[in-house]
Design an enzyme around this catalytic site. Sequence first.
Site, PDB file in Angstrom:
ATOM      1  N   THR A   1       0.827  -1.199   0.000  1.00  0.00           N
ATOM      2  CA  THR A   1       0.000   0.000   0.000  1.00  0.00           C
ATOM      3  C   THR A   1       0.866   1.257   0.000  1.00  0.00           C
ATOM      4  O   THR A   1       1.728   1.420   0.860  1.00  0.00           O
ATOM      5  CB  THR A   1      -0.918   0.010   1.236  1.00  0.00           C
ATOM      6  OG1 THR A   1      -1.617  -1.217   1.311  1.00  0.00           O
ATOM      7  CG2 THR A   1      -1.904   1.168   1.172  1.00  0.00           C
TER       8      THR A   1
ATOM      9  N   HIS B   1       3.078  -5.584  -4.202  1.00  0.00           N
ATOM     10  CA  HIS B   1       1.788  -6.277  -4.218  1.00  0.00           C
ATOM     11  C   HIS B   1       0.856  -5.605  -5.220  1.00  0.00           C
ATOM     12  O   HIS B   1       0.448  -4.458  -5.023  1.00  0.00           O
ATOM     13  CB  HIS B   1       1.140  -6.242  -2.831  1.00  0.00           C
ATOM     14  CG  HIS B   1       1.953  -6.921  -1.769  1.00  0.00           C
ATOM     15  ND1 HIS B   1       1.753  -6.711  -0.420  1.00  0.00           N
ATOM     16  CD2 HIS B   1       2.964  -7.818  -1.851  1.00  0.00           C
ATOM     17  CE1 HIS B   1       2.604  -7.447   0.272  1.00  0.00           C
ATOM     18  NE2 HIS B   1       3.351  -8.119  -0.570  1.00  0.00           N
TER      19      HIS B   1
END
Length: 366
Positions: free
Chosen positions: A185, A211
């Site tokens: 994030t 990710h």
Amino acid sequence: MIRLLIVDDSPLMRRLLGRVFAAEGDFEIAFARDGAEALEKLAAFEPDVITLDVHMPGMDGLDCLDRIMLMRPCPVVMVSSLTEAGAGITLQALELGAVDFITKPERAVSLEIDTLAPKLVEKVRAAARARLRGSLRLTERVRLRSGLMSRAPAPIPRKRASAPATKRTIKAAPSTGLVLIGSSTGGPPALDAVLSRLPADFPWPVVVAQHMPGSFTGPLAQRLDKLCAITVTEAAYPMPLAPGHAYIGKGDADVIVSIRGSSPMVMAAPSLPEHRWHPSVDRLVDSAMQHFPSERLIGVLMTGMGSDGAQTMARLKEQGGRTIAEAEETAVVWGMPGELVRRGGAQVVAPLEQIADRIMDLVEGS
């Protein structure tokens, strides 16, 4: 209670998302049908976090995000499609200040929403706690509040000028080591900040586990390649590791380091169920430790929720490797680097703007 504003032009999507968060019991929810209504509710509802659809009639998601970040900065999670075009727009949104994104399922959303709900809730909760950079578009915010800027939506620049490459030169033998970077994030802008400061002749290859879905990592690599002096490419197939290159692990898979003949390689590998997030930082670091001496590895763990990478980077430090954790004051979410610090696995803790220099210090000291 977490005050959540759901912005989507689809009544079905608003209803499904509302149901997911209402079931949690600690969300106070408001809805907006388009960007204009979202801006009206920004001051009236004062949300802690917003989910914002990318594609809406009238004011689209990017224009709405632009105004949110100027009028009342707030953590925003974009709702995007899995297409390559959707990826490009989402990456622009992350540059404008969005914290994270969620992707709509390829099948009917009503059939997939229950499967997606746990990760959706986790992302929104993490975003609600996220740290927004206080300097983000500060000059424009001051001008807007002082009446020097129109409140009408302004055109959004769809391309950024390339960041100037650092003038620092590196004195180290090429290809004798490897830099491993993990992020989640808030990762794409953080990768921009680090990789764009490395010189074209940076002597060690860099491998990144960010990710992301598989349709997003290719556009991310292309975007970074335009901004960086080093060459940035997606590691979608086996590639030899070369100095002056950064390899972005392909999403929905894992990225690993291997040896073919006598040559170190980077490649995509099918994801393993024991790792929750992909590309897995833990698996990347573990694979590199199998083929490189620990003292020739530098592990960097940046912004992201969870703990992916903390265990293996702590082990890397124990075995003589060097590790860097992003400092809490600059991390959007201090989950992954914070866990590395808590485990005593961070040799260096540095704010984002100093990480590239710390990497170069460690390479020069090798």
